[in-house]
Design a protein around this motif. Sequence first.
Motif, PDB file in Angstrom:
ATOM      1  N   ASP A 120     -12.658  45.417  90.880  1.00 48.73           N
ATOM      2  CA  ASP A 120     -12.478  44.575  90.342  1.00 48.73           C
ATOM      3  C   ASP A 120     -10.872  44.997  90.396  1.00 48.73           C
ATOM      4  N   ILE A 121     -10.123  44.856  90.704  1.00 53.29           N
ATOM      5  CA  ILE A 121      -8.688  45.541  90.219  1.00 53.29           C
ATOM      6  C   ILE A 121      -8.136  44.801  88.261  1.00 53.29           C
ATOM      7  N   GLY A 122      -8.314  44.669  88.103  1.00 53.31           N
ATOM      8  CA  GLY A 122      -7.338  44.292  86.899  1.00 53.31           C
ATOM      9  C   GLY A 122      -6.170  44.834  86.444  1.00 53.31           C
ATOM     10  N   THR A 123      -5.219  43.993  85.928  1.00 47.85           N
ATOM     11  CA  THR A 123      -3.461  44.444  85.561  1.00 47.85           C
ATOM     12  C   THR A 123      -3.284  45.882  83.986  1.00 47.85           C
ATOM     13  N   THR A 124      -5.159  45.848  83.965  1.00 44.99           N
ATOM     14  CA  THR A 124      -5.312  47.015  82.156  1.00 44.99           C
ATOM     15  C   THR A 124      -6.159  48.005  83.134  1.00 44.99           C
ATOM     16  N   THR A 125      -7.149  47.481  84.117  1.00 48.36           N
ATOM     17  CA  THR A 125      -8.256  48.608  84.054  1.00 48.36           C
ATOM     18  C   THR A 125      -9.318  47.662  85.591  1.00 48.36           C
ATOM     19  N   ILE A 126      -9.597  49.048  86.706  1.00 48.36           N
ATOM     20  CA  ILE A 126     -10.427  48.975  87.675  1.00 48.36           C
ATOM     21  C   ILE A 126     -11.844  49.141  87.227  1.00 48.36           C
ATOM     22  N   THR A 127     -12.098  48.602  87.705  1.00 49.55           N
ATOM     23  CA  THR A 127     -14.225  48.199  86.991  1.00 49.55           C
ATOM     24  C   THR A 127     -14.326  48.790  88.790  1.00 49.55           C
ATOM     25  N   SER A 140     -22.438  51.307  88.178  1.00 51.07           N
ATOM     26  CA  SER A 140     -20.583  51.324  87.493  1.00 51.07           C
ATOM     27  C   SER A 140     -20.053  52.138  87.109  1.00 51.07           C
ATOM     28  N   GLU A 141     -19.028  52.088  86.738  1.00 53.51           N
ATOM     29  CA  GLU A 141     -17.510  52.792  86.466  1.00 53.51           C
ATOM     30  C   GLU A 141     -16.251  51.824  86.121  1.00 53.51           C
ATOM     31  N   VAL A 142     -15.537  52.304  84.778  1.00 50.62           N
ATOM     32  CA  VAL A 142     -14.582  51.344  84.413  1.00 50.62           C
ATOM     33  C   VAL A 142     -12.959  52.712  84.302  1.00 50.62           C
ATOM     34  N   VAL A 143     -12.105  52.615  84.696  1.00 51.04           N
ATOM     35  CA  VAL A 143     -10.865  53.549  84.330  1.00 51.04           C
ATOM     36  C   VAL A 143     -10.268  52.577  84.514  1.00 51.04           C
ATOM     37  N   ILE A 144      -8.873  52.969  83.755  1.00 50.80           N
ATOM     38  CA  ILE A 144      -7.458  52.801  83.262  1.00 50.80           C
ATOM     39  C   ILE A 144      -7.155  52.743  84.858  1.00 50.80           C
ATOM     40  N   ASN A 145      -6.029  51.174  84.815  1.00 52.19           N
ATOM     41  CA  ASN A 145      -5.777  50.851  86.109  1.00 52.19           C
ATOM     42  C   ASN A 145      -3.890  51.746  86.295  1.00 52.19           C
ATOM     43  N   PRO A 146      -3.535  53.359  86.333  1.00 51.18           N
ATOM     44  CA  PRO A 146      -2.519  54.259  86.190  1.00 51.18           C
ATOM     45  C   PRO A 146      -1.273  53.501  86.058  1.00 51.18           C
ATOM     46  N   GLN A 147      -1.882  52.227  86.516  1.00 53.90           N
ATOM     47  CA  GLN A 147       0.034  51.406  87.030  1.00 53.90           C
ATOM     48  C   GLN A 147       0.338  50.815  85.351  1.00 53.90           C
ATOM     49  N   ILE A 148      -0.297  50.904  84.395  1.00 58.45           N
ATOM     50  CA  ILE A 148      -0.159  50.194  83.259  1.00 58.45           C
ATOM     51  C   ILE A 148       0.983  51.303  82.293  1.00 58.45           C
ATOM     52  N   ALA A 149       1.657  51.855  83.163  1.00 60.47           N
ATOM     53  CA  ALA A 149       2.968  52.896  82.814  1.00 60.47           C
ATOM     54  C   ALA A 149       3.889  52.546  82.988  1.00 60.47           C
ATOM     55  N   TYR A 150       3.846  51.351  83.702  1.00 62.10           N
ATOM     56  CA  TYR A 150       5.138  50.446  84.266  1.00 62.10           C
ATOM     57  C   TYR A 150       5.142  49.294  83.750  1.00 62.10           C
ATOM     58  N   GLY A 151       4.166  48.540  83.137  1.00 62.06           N
ATOM     59  CA  GLY A 151       4.656  47.514  82.033  1.00 62.06           C
ATOM     60  C   GLY A 151       3.098  47.364  82.088  1.00 62.06           C
ATOM     61  N   SER A 152       2.520  46.761  80.670  1.00 60.80           N
ATOM     62  CA  SER A 152       1.208  45.850  80.038  1.00 60.80           C
ATOM     63  C   SER A 152       0.780  44.977  81.171  1.00 60.80           C
ATOM     64  N   ASP A 153       1.953  43.526  81.632  1.00 61.25           N
ATOM     65  CA  ASP A 153       1.741  43.246  82.253  1.00 61.25           C
ATOM     66  C   ASP A 153       2.392  42.903  83.434  1.00 61.25           C
ATOM     67  N   VAL A 154       1.806  42.324  84.320  1.00 62.17           N
ATOM     68  CA  VAL A 154       2.218  41.701  85.748  1.00 62.17           C
ATOM     69  C   VAL A 154       3.781  41.699  86.228  1.00 62.17           C
ATOM     70  N   VAL A 155       4.057  40.361  85.116  1.00 60.77           N
ATOM     71  CA  VAL A 155       5.333  40.273  85.393  1.00 60.77           C
ATOM     72  C   VAL A 155       6.459  41.435  84.829  1.00 60.77           C
ATOM     73  N   SER A 156       6.260  42.922  83.818  1.00 57.64           N
ATOM     74  CA  SER A 156       6.796  43.557  83.522  1.00 57.64           C
ATOM     75  C   SER A 156       6.699  44.967  84.611  1.00 57.64           C
ATOM     76  N   ARG A 157       5.790  44.634  85.831  1.00 52.35           N
ATOM     77  CA  ARG A 157       5.211  45.727  86.953  1.00 52.35           C
ATOM     78  C   ARG A 157       6.759  44.935  88.190  1.00 52.35           C
ATOM     79  N   ILE A 158       5.927  43.168  88.237  1.00 55.82           N
ATOM     80  CA  ILE A 158       7.615  42.082  88.950  1.00 55.82           C
ATOM     81  C   ILE A 158       8.562  43.113  88.534  1.00 55.82           C
ATOM     82  N   GLU A 159       9.207  43.189  87.798  1.00 59.43           N
ATOM     83  CA  GLU A 159      10.702  43.485  87.286  1.00 59.43           C
ATOM     84  C   GLU A 159      10.924  44.602  87.080  1.00 59.43           C
ATOM     85  N   ALA A 160      10.067  45.618  87.507  1.00 58.23           N
ATOM     86  CA  ALA A 160      10.275  47.105  87.486  1.00 58.23           C
ATOM     87  C   ALA A 160      10.242  47.501  89.019  1.00 58.23           C
TER      88      ALA A 160
END
Length: 453
Positions: free
Chosen positions: A88-95, A108-128
Amino acid sequence: MIRVTFLPDGERVRVEEGTTLREAAIKAGFLNCKGDNCNSCWSLFEIGGEYKPGCTFELREDVIVNLNSRGENWKGENISEVTKIALDIGTTTITAAFFDESGEKIGSEVVINPQIAYGSDVVSRIEAINRDANLLAKMRSKLLKEVNQLIEKRHLEKVEEIGIAGNPCMEHILLGVSPSGIGGYPYEPEFKNAAQMNAREVGIDAGCEVFILPLISGWVGGDTVAMILSTGIHRSEEKVMGIDLGTNGEIVFGSKDGIITTSTAAGPAFEGVGITYGMPATDGAIENVRINEKGEVRVKIKGGKKAKGICGSGILDSIAEMLKREIMDTSGRMKWRAFHIHDGIYITQKDVRKVQLAKSAISTGVEMLKRELDLGAVKRTIVTGSFGNASAESLSVIGISGALFKKDAVIEGIKRALFGEKREAERIARESRWINLASHPSFSDGFMKNLGF
């Protein structure tokens, strides 16, 4: 000059003494940040076992900074029996969940989605990406590196298939496809169909097949399809509401007679992002909070370890309890600027305001969906999300009454697809409708009305 080393990539930069973590991370190419003290990166940087805010922490000596290290410890055994993996690839975490050939979850395991460095939400990442097209490849590379690490460190030999679901932006980036079309009217994705591919075609270092769940629209993705599949909303005799309390705030209404979906820009507060001491629902997160009549606070910490921060369910509990004990009024105004929860972890007035924005987006979306479509009474409400273990009482505080919280609904839906229900997932995506309520003229009025508790 101070030497800063970022792990796990090993990237090194030299900066002047007094440089902030944010500035060093930008110089190293790890961060896309506006520098507005939003706390969104608080869950990103770890130094000496403690998490530091990027905008305010100043560097005074050579330092090693761990990125995305707040993963949940592995929970499971018999790893050699794994045949299928659900991601499950979420905006904030990957499960990630690992299953044997019978469908039993092994771990199971949960990690941070490393894309968070480019914005905390999808709009920020699209804009980037719109500003710098090269960032698409960088975001994809970081995501695939994290996914490959999840798989490689298990030394899996029997894996036959990996199932993946995410919101439309995450699925686009995973496949190296620009999500720019999602960011503006008419919000059309480059693809919606499911994909069956070889893992190496996707960029995953495994000799197996990959199934990527289909999208419903540019704003409702494979994760929502998985949620519908696991909860059985599409087969229900009665009307059911499904709500994913994530960054995109997907809302589903339906039964066997049809599915209607929408999404609202709830933001990442429910997932702990942008909250002063917020963190994802991984080990060390305060996930439940109770305040007694004397004002004494009792907490439950995920994993039973020392508290590192507070996740979404703990934040909702804190707000519900502060309302109950009159530490906060229904407008969201607190008696003090901050309230101590546990071991140096606070809920601040700024945190409450961010939750109010997220809560209002969801509440307004639910109200408008019912009103605009004359949907009538909802018999059941199911809530899911990657934010901990929410109680019905706490959910009612944000305007979701009588709800059943279903943990890992997306993972369960991906599993169902992997074990024989792929065609059903495709049918759900094909037959579900999406309605854009966020641009409706009355949305802003409803949003303002629903800001209170």
